[in-house]
Scaffold this motif. Sequence first.
Motif, PDB file in Angstrom:
ATOM      1  N   HIS A 364      -1.446  17.218 -27.166  1.00  0.00           N
ATOM      2  CA  HIS A 364      -1.609  17.047 -25.721  1.00  0.00           C
ATOM      3  C   HIS A 364      -1.351  15.577 -25.400  1.00  0.00           C
ATOM      4  O   HIS A 364      -2.070  14.693 -25.875  1.00  0.00           O
ATOM      5  CB  HIS A 364      -3.036  17.438 -25.324  1.00  0.00           C
ATOM      6  N   VAL A 365      -0.307  15.305 -24.603  1.00  0.00           N
ATOM      7  CA  VAL A 365       0.046  13.936 -24.223  1.00  0.00           C
ATOM      8  C   VAL A 365      -0.289  13.741 -22.752  1.00  0.00           C
ATOM      9  O   VAL A 365      -0.013  14.610 -21.921  1.00  0.00           O
ATOM     10  CB  VAL A 365       1.545  13.664 -24.471  1.00  0.00           C
ATOM     11  N   PHE A 366      -0.882  12.595 -22.420  1.00  0.00           N
ATOM     12  CA  PHE A 366      -1.287  12.363 -21.030  1.00  0.00           C
ATOM     13  C   PHE A 366      -1.220  10.872 -20.716  1.00  0.00           C
ATOM     14  O   PHE A 366      -1.159  10.022 -21.606  1.00  0.00           O
ATOM     15  CB  PHE A 366      -2.705  12.872 -20.782  1.00  0.00           C
ATOM     16  N   TYR A 367      -1.215  10.581 -19.408  1.00  0.00           N
ATOM     17  CA  TYR A 367      -1.364   9.195 -18.979  1.00  0.00           C
ATOM     18  C   TYR A 367      -2.165   9.156 -17.686  1.00  0.00           C
ATOM     19  O   TYR A 367      -2.228  10.123 -16.927  1.00  0.00           O
ATOM     20  CB  TYR A 367      -0.021   8.480 -18.818  1.00  0.00           C
ATOM     21  N   ASN A 368      -2.787   8.009 -17.445  1.00  0.00           N
ATOM     22  CA  ASN A 368      -3.438   7.684 -16.182  1.00  0.00           C
ATOM     23  C   ASN A 368      -2.753   6.443 -15.614  1.00  0.00           C
ATOM     24  O   ASN A 368      -2.454   5.500 -16.354  1.00  0.00           O
ATOM     25  CB  ASN A 368      -4.928   7.392 -16.371  1.00  0.00           C
ATOM     26  N   VAL A 369      -2.510   6.448 -14.323  1.00  0.00           N
ATOM     27  CA  VAL A 369      -1.948   5.283 -13.651  1.00  0.00           C
ATOM     28  C   VAL A 369      -2.863   4.908 -12.490  1.00  0.00           C
ATOM     29  O   VAL A 369      -3.178   5.757 -11.642  1.00  0.00           O
ATOM     30  CB  VAL A 369      -0.519   5.545 -13.136  1.00  0.00           C
ATOM     31  N   TYR A 370      -3.302   3.661 -12.464  1.00  0.00           N
ATOM     32  CA  TYR A 370      -4.115   3.121 -11.383  1.00  0.00           C
ATOM     33  C   TYR A 370      -3.237   2.144 -10.599  1.00  0.00           C
ATOM     34  O   TYR A 370      -2.631   1.239 -11.185  1.00  0.00           O
ATOM     35  CB  TYR A 370      -5.338   2.391 -11.937  1.00  0.00           C
ATOM     36  N   SER A 371      -3.155   2.335  -9.301  1.00  0.00           N
ATOM     37  CA  SER A 371      -2.210   1.554  -8.502  1.00  0.00           C
ATOM     38  C   SER A 371      -2.892   0.959  -7.285  1.00  0.00           C
ATOM     39  O   SER A 371      -3.827   1.546  -6.725  1.00  0.00           O
ATOM     40  CB  SER A 371      -1.044   2.437  -8.038  1.00  0.00           C
ATOM     41  N   ALA A 372      -2.388  -0.188  -6.865  1.00  0.00           N
ATOM     42  CA  ALA A 372      -2.793  -0.811  -5.609  1.00  0.00           C
ATOM     43  C   ALA A 372      -1.548  -1.379  -4.952  1.00  0.00           C
ATOM     44  O   ALA A 372      -0.654  -1.896  -5.619  1.00  0.00           O
ATOM     45  CB  ALA A 372      -3.817  -1.922  -5.842  1.00  0.00           C
ATOM     46  N   SER A 373      -1.462  -1.261  -3.642  1.00  0.00           N
ATOM     47  CA  SER A 373      -0.291  -1.766  -2.929  1.00  0.00           C
ATOM     48  C   SER A 373      -0.706  -2.340  -1.587  1.00  0.00           C
ATOM     49  O   SER A 373      -1.764  -1.996  -1.037  1.00  0.00           O
ATOM     50  CB  SER A 373       0.752  -0.655  -2.728  1.00  0.00           C
ATOM     51  N   ALA A 374       0.156  -3.207  -1.062  1.00  0.00           N
ATOM     52  CA  ALA A 374      -0.076  -3.807   0.248  1.00  0.00           C
ATOM     53  C   ALA A 374       1.261  -3.983   0.948  1.00  0.00           C
ATOM     54  O   ALA A 374       2.262  -4.336   0.327  1.00  0.00           O
ATOM     55  CB  ALA A 374      -0.784  -5.156   0.116  1.00  0.00           C
ATOM     56  N   MET A 375       1.274  -3.698   2.243  1.00  0.00           N
ATOM     57  CA  MET A 375       2.470  -3.870   3.068  1.00  0.00           C
ATOM     58  C   MET A 375       2.098  -4.663   4.308  1.00  0.00           C
ATOM     59  O   MET A 375       1.044  -4.454   4.904  1.00  0.00           O
ATOM     60  CB  MET A 375       3.023  -2.497   3.464  1.00  0.00           C
ATOM     61  N   TRP A 376       2.979  -5.598   4.676  1.00  0.00           N
ATOM     62  CA  TRP A 376       2.778  -6.396   5.882  1.00  0.00           C
ATOM     63  C   TRP A 376       4.062  -6.362   6.696  1.00  0.00           C
ATOM     64  O   TRP A 376       5.107  -6.817   6.259  1.00  0.00           O
ATOM     65  CB  TRP A 376       2.414  -7.845   5.515  1.00  0.00           C
ATOM     66  N   ASN A 377       3.982  -5.804   7.887  1.00  0.00           N
ATOM     67  CA  ASN A 377       5.099  -5.797   8.826  1.00  0.00           C
ATOM     68  C   ASN A 377       4.793  -6.840   9.908  1.00  0.00           C
ATOM     69  O   ASN A 377       3.868  -6.674  10.696  1.00  0.00           O
ATOM     70  CB  ASN A 377       5.275  -4.406   9.432  1.00  0.00           C
ATOM     71  N   TRP A 378       5.591  -7.894   9.909  1.00  0.00           N
ATOM     72  CA  TRP A 378       5.360  -9.031  10.815  1.00  0.00           C
ATOM     73  C   TRP A 378       6.477  -9.071  11.848  1.00  0.00           C
ATOM     74  O   TRP A 378       7.640  -9.279  11.521  1.00  0.00           O
ATOM     75  CB  TRP A 378       5.327 -10.323  10.001  1.00  0.00           C
ATOM     76  N   ARG A 379       6.124  -8.854  13.107  1.00  0.00           N
ATOM     77  CA  ARG A 379       7.080  -8.959  14.207  1.00  0.00           C
ATOM     78  C   ARG A 379       7.131 -10.431  14.638  1.00  0.00           C
ATOM     79  O   ARG A 379       6.365 -10.877  15.507  1.00  0.00           O
ATOM     80  CB  ARG A 379       6.662  -8.036  15.349  1.00  0.00           C
ATOM     81  N   ILE A 380       8.036 -11.157  14.029  1.00  0.00           N
ATOM     82  CA  ILE A 380       8.102 -12.610  14.193  1.00  0.00           C
ATOM     83  C   ILE A 380       8.417 -12.965  15.640  1.00  0.00           C
ATOM     84  O   ILE A 380       7.797 -13.852  16.233  1.00  0.00           O
ATOM     85  CB  ILE A 380       9.156 -13.203  13.241  1.00  0.00           C
TER      86      ILE A 380
END
Length: 677
Positions: A364-380
């Motif tokens: 039995h082969v398995f993996y766990n992935v823990y992720s974090a992300s951030a997005m910034w949309n700047w209307r200059i």
Amino acid sequence: MSGKPFLSSVPRVALLALFAATGMNLKARAQTMDYGALEKTFGEAVTTSATGQPQRATDAPVDMVIVTAEDIRRSGAHDIPGILRHVAGVDVAQWTNDDADVSVDGYNQPYSSRLLVLVDGRQVYADFYGVTPWSAIPVELSAIRQIEIVKGPSAALFGFNAAGGVINIVTYSPLYDNANTAAAIGGTQNLGEGAATLTLHDDSRMGLRATVGGSVNDDFRTPIPAGVGGVSRRHDYRGEISLDGVYRISDSTQLGLEASHSVAARNEIYPGYTLDQATYWTDSVRGTLASDTAAGLVSLSAYTNWQASNLQTSLGGPVAYHPNDVMTVVQLSDVFETGADSTFRLAAEYRHDAAGTFPFQGGHVFYNVYSASAMWNWRITSTLSLTNAVREDYLTLGRTGTVPANYLFTNADWGKEEEIRTSFNSGLVWKPDDDNTLRLMASHGSELPNLVDLGSFLQVSPPSSLSGSPGTDPFGVAKYEASWDRVLEDFNATLDASLFYQETTNIISEASAETITASGIWLTPSVIGNSHAYGGEIALKGIFDSRWRWGLSYRFESVEDDFGPPAQDGVNYVDYQHSTPHHLLNANLGWSNDRWEIDGYARYQSRIQGIVPDPVTSAAVLTPVAGYVSLDGRLAYRLDGGFTLALSGQNLGQDHQRQTTAPDVERRILFTVSKSF
């Protein structure tokens, strides 16, 4: 990869974004999405998937094309790859009647793994082999509002494994839309197909959509080329049922529940370029909770996909493989504004994927992935915006169960904890006036090896055995692009043009590393080199006399592989330099009035060299495939009472045509009776 502790790497993304927002007045801007209302506001199809806020495709910080429901209907196709082959810059390889692989910006191959495919944000790309079995996707064309095609790495914006691009299939909302249709299709290759979509509402508080569909047909009967070989052909069939419900708990909070099941049996081309048989069973359940709060639009989603397969392959002699994969994903996000000029999206994700070993049983082969992300949309300014997004993924890999005697590895070799290279997207969008949009984009995405490459495939067949490896690393794709979109008001048309350069590193080939043990030779995956490509694309489309619509697009691309001598020229079943066409040309012309719709499509692909197995050795060789022109068309007439009669066809110019190294494709003619109610 590095071995940094998770607590020192992944949360830093969220912490940086939160620090930027500290002390600011948070304003909840986003609401749960009513695409129909947004389309009326914008006057065209819109997307919310790139940044979490409604945007025209030309305003999004990625190279995106939206295929609308009208485009889908008028395509005359009865499956999704048939629709996508009319889209500029999309590569479609039609291997058999029901098996096609899709990619963007070239790099297509059997089981094409570079493209992340989603249905309403849920992954339908199968992680066990990195394949999208299109005929097994539990969705009917009549239930699709639009298909969003994103060209280039987009993991930071769209999620895990979006290394080369994204296709997001957006269905009609059970709460806001009335999708009620039924259709029956008959055609060549003994095709019989039926589909229905039904939507029920309750005072705008609750909505339920149900879809059901099924089909049977024969595969193409054209001769199987020498070298492709494989098992005997079978009759294909497909069936699916799905339920999608939304309940409005309050004016600001919605609960969604989904469930689906599908089965699809087909002839397909395996990554070893042999003709095999495959049956896929998929099941999925998902729950979502979205609330428009004082801190923004907060969404929680969790789903589990069960995918089982039966692969009848000729690899190493006729044998049946039974890979089974269970994947669970939990996602949490918050989209909020800080003042009038900045929109943020913070997200966290947990993913667990597991598969049993095959054909050797007991592991039995398995993996766990823990992720974090951030997005910034700047209307200059009012004409200039900048979107930056980053994502960190942290992987833990494991294996349990038995191993064969004299195996290369022990279960402890899968005890790994590693940080995957940071994914990012950056897009600068400038609209100097209402008619022009210019974009500069840079992106990088990583793709984790599939579970087969990580060790779930284990064939003990001395003196030469095959296995995946826990040491298989992700590969990365970086892309840099400039684009220009222009509205040609005098012609009621639009012009889209772009130039791009992309690099792919750590390309993996299966069974390319050789190790000798007491039990014989073991073949495992290994890195064979890198690749880079450059190209450009130009597309024109418009409407004249209110009844005519037209489109014309051209893509040029040149790919150069940098592989080691043992892997050059497709010997290890991987070759992008010779198998990616330099030239792709699409054209369409359509006319309609109150009753009639007539549409024609032409596609030209320049010559390539495809891969076929060498019948004498275990290696592969390149063989020429001449350039070709394929013609599709549709003629439809609307009757009273919501009925439509349609006659459509694909590859109309010839009764059979060579498009790949697989058997020639045949002309297909379809007759459809549909009703909207």
